[in-house]
Write an enzyme that holds these catalytic residues in place. Structure first.
Site, short mmCIF file in Angstrom:
data_model
loop_
_atom_site.label_atom_id
_atom_site.label_comp_id
_atom_site.label_asym_id
_atom_site.label_seq_id
_atom_site.Cartn_x
_atom_site.Cartn_y
_atom_site.Cartn_z
N TYR A 1 0.83 -1.21 0.00
CA TYR A 1 0.00 0.00 0.00
C TYR A 1 0.87 1.26 0.00
CZ TYR A 1 -3.84 3.02 1.75
OH TYR A 1 -4.80 4.00 1.93
N LYS B 1 0.87 4.06 -2.95
CA LYS B 1 0.41 5.40 -2.63
C LYS B 1 1.47 6.46 -2.93
CE LYS B 1 -3.84 4.93 -1.27
NZ LYS B 1 -4.92 5.48 -2.13
#
Length: 306
Positions: free
Chosen positions: A163, A167
């Site tokens: 993640y 991101k």
């Protein structure tokens, strides 16, 4: 006080069936925009499909007097989503890349599928939707795009290597697009929001979630999506009623004679200077990075003309 309005604009919000996306979609419609509500209606970890999720938000908007249409395609099929906006409303002015899933796991337990799913949805999904919208925004000389990063991407977070990488990748994508889009009035900014949602309810305590309403992120997104905003290539932390802009900071350089090799031992002697941010500056472009090296090396470094 200047009122932020979106009359005549068409906004596409991905992942708009719940949480932040739902809040954005309803707020856009309330301020005059026509909204394409996109949501696959899948599970928070990925997988599944439920077209009623997007339609429920559309029903809320229409019942309040707004204009909206539902789309249930995956962001991996970004072209279909953008075409749906064009089919319903004839143009696209605003794109909020908000869709996401979570597959948290400590890195030593993370599977290749855990890694790939996150990148397919967050990074490649935003790429696919943005790439489809981009030529329309350029041709009409107007566009506003918001990428959704995360504090995990900026700072890292345990159990979120997949993640975090995706991101921060979104922020890098936004920075390049901000440069390419400025001359065509296509502005691209990034937010790192903290809000109560399906993705945060498993990692934040209930008492914290209670004050992290999605509606406390929405005002920033409304402003960034409007004609009123003329800024691009910026990153903001937002949540709980607090908004702050982030920027890079660079320590004062430790420099050596570029005509001779320096040793790790020499660098170690100046390590405390390198670690200090006294006398720091705030580079904002690749040219700023090149300028620092060029200045100490006694040469002029610059990118080839674009």
């Amino acid at each position: 006080m200047t009122q932020v309005r979106l009359d005549g604009r068409v906004a596409l919000v991905t992942g708009a069936g719940n949480g932040l996306g739902r809040s954005y979609a309803k707020a856009f419609a309330a301020r005059g925009a026509k909204v394409l509500v996109n949501d696959l209606g899948g599970l928070a970890q990925g997988g599944g499909r439920d077209p009623s999720v997007a339609q429920a938000v559309v029903d809320e908007i229409v019942s309040a007097g707004g204009q909206a249409a539902a789309n249930g395609d995956s962001v991996e099929d970004g072209g279909k989503i953008v075409q749906s906006a064009l089919d319903h409303f004839g143009r696209i002015d605003i794109l909020i890349n908000n869709a996401g899933v979570l597959r948290d796991a400590a890195f030593h337990k993370m599977t290749e599928d855990d890694w790939n799913v996150i990148h397919r949805v967050h990074l490649n999904g935003a790429f696919q939707v943005t790439r489809a919208a981009w030529p329309h925004m350029r041709a009409q000389g107007y566009g506003r795009i918001v990428m959704t990063a995360s504090g995990a991407g900026v700072y890292g977070n345990f159990g979120q290597a997949n993640y975090s990488a995706a991101k921060l990748g979104l922020f890098g994508l936004a920075q390049a697009l901000a440069i390419e889009g400025r001359s065509k009035n296509v502005l691209v900014n990034t937010i790192a929001p903290v809000a109560a949602s399906r993705l945060t309810q498993t990692v934040l305590p209930k008492e914290v979630l209670a004050v992290l309403k999605p509606e406390l992120v929405t005002p920033l997104v409304l402003l960034l999506a409007s004609e009123t905003c003329q800024d691009t290539g910026q990153l903001f932390e937002v949540g709980g009623g607090c908004v702050a802009r982030l920027r890079w900071e660079r320590s004062a350089a430790v420099a050596f004679d570029p005509t001779t090799e320096f040793t790790p031992e020499q660098l170690l002697e100046d390590w405390s200077t390198l670690q200090s941010f006294e006398g720091s500056d705030h580079p904002a472009t690749v040219a700023d990075s090149f300028a620092l090296i060029g200045r100490h090396a006694g040469v002029k470094l610059q990118l080839a003309p674009q």
